[in-house]
Design an enzyme around this catalytic site. Structure first.
Site, short mmCIF file in Angstrom:
data_model
loop_
_atom_site.label_atom_id
_atom_site.label_comp_id
_atom_site.label_asym_id
_atom_site.label_seq_id
_atom_site.Cartn_x
_atom_site.Cartn_y
_atom_site.Cartn_z
N ASP A 144 0.81 -1.21 0.00
CA ASP A 144 0.00 0.00 0.00
C ASP A 144 0.85 1.27 0.00
O ASP A 144 2.00 1.26 0.46
CB ASP A 144 -0.92 0.02 1.23
CG ASP A 144 -1.98 -1.07 1.19
OD1 ASP A 144 -2.29 -1.54 0.08
OD2 ASP A 144 -2.48 -1.44 2.26
N LYS A 145 0.25 2.34 -0.45
CA LYS A 145 0.92 3.66 -0.50
C LYS A 145 1.54 4.03 0.84
O LYS A 145 2.70 4.46 0.90
CB LYS A 145 -0.09 4.71 -0.94
CG LYS A 145 0.38 6.16 -0.82
CD LYS A 145 -0.70 7.11 -1.31
CE LYS A 145 -0.34 8.56 -1.07
NZ LYS A 145 -0.48 8.95 0.36
#
Length: 309
Positions: A144-145
């Site tokens: 994830d970011k």
């Protein structure tokens, strides 16, 4: 994370959406990602279905209609090289392992066309696998970011195929550190609970039996504090948001998680989750390689606060 799937959304039409045009409702549901005109184009391309059948933009929804949107890859757009610094843990002619910082998106998308790991990789090395397409060259898996840590990238198609096969076989070693809320009743455990997209909110995933995929997470309590814990987690499967969803499911969400976490308590810009260990067989030599990345400073600072009271 199901690494090479196209972005997709699915939900059941709510009572209050009955009688509304499908293009209007989809644009409303995806308001931070697209426009109504873009939705209408997807509908023309057959990317939108109701009960598995394509529809027109003026289709009026009925309660319980099963809507699915499979977002097509953007046409005519290619990821461009950008001079963005990389923390490289390992590199040879077949594979590169990078320690991704928190806040960096792995590959370009509609909402993040620049500043991604792929943009940085294209500037650093020109030889990336083409299996992922022009927007995801070399990308075998994602994190994830707002998750930091190690990610492996393939430099050619042979390497990509080998690494993808290892992921499917669950033979890749992936260990994470996370800071979570609460006191865990056991020093270690396994969460075996299927994960699927929420029908109420397309941004969310949850433990569910409906349209779900098998998901297994193992955890060990590395340190227990009065109201928080440091966990070492190992993924057996790799579903989207798996650790974040599983920890919320057992009542111990990640500190700082903007989607599945709690609003009170310790603060952090993004979830306290770090991909610390990555191990796999080299796609050509077959030698087992394992890499470690130290926790980022923001997580270390939180631990210092917890350890010193």
């Amino acid at each position: 994370m199901d690494e090479q799937e196209l972005e997709s959304y699915a939900w059941d039409a709510a009572e209050e959406e009955a009688g509304e045009r499908i293009d209007k409702i989809i644009a409303s549901r995806l308001d931070d990602r697209t426009s109504r005109s873009q939705v209408q184009q997807w509908i023309k391309e057959g990317a939108v279905t109701v009960h598995g059948q394509p529809v027109k933009s003026n289709y009026k929804l009925a309660p319980g209609d099963v809507i699915e949107v499979v977002v097509p890859e953007p046409e005519g757009i290619e990821a461009e090289p950008e001079n963005i610094p990389l923390q490289i843990a390992y590199e040879d002619s077949d594979v590169i392992v990078v320690n991704k910082p928190r806040g960096m998106v792995v590959h370009p998308s509609y909402g993040h066309p620049r500043g991604t790991l792929v943009n940085a990789l294209l500037h650093h090395c020109k030889d990336l696998s083409g299996i992922g397409g022009v927007m995801r060259p070399g990308i075998v898996h994602r994190i994830d970011k707002d998750t930091s840590g190690l990610i492996m990238v393939a430099k050619n198609d042979q390497a990509h195929a080998s690494l993808s096969a290892q992921l499917k076989e669950h033979s890749v070693v992936r260990k994470y550190y996370a800071i979570v809320h609460g006191v865990l009743p056991h020093k270690e455990g396994t969460i075996d609970a299927p994960i699927g997209r929420s029908s109420e909110d397309r941004k969310l995933y949850r433990v569910t039996e409906k349209n779900a995929k098998h998901a297994v997470t193992h955890f060990v309590v590395a340190e227990q504090f009065a109201e928080y814990a440091l966990l070492e987690l190992q993924l057996e499967t790799g579903r989207t948001h798996q650790i974040r969803v599983h920890m919320k499911f057992i009542g111990h969400p990640l500190v700082g998680d903007p989607v599945y976490g709690r609003s009170k308590g310790l603060k952090m810009d993004g979830q306290a989750l770090h991909a610390a260990v990555l191990g796999f067989k080299h796609p050509v030599s077959g030698e087992y390689l394992e890499f470690q990345a130290d926790m980022p400073g923001d997580m270390e600072q939180l631990l210092h606060i917890l350890r010193t009271g």
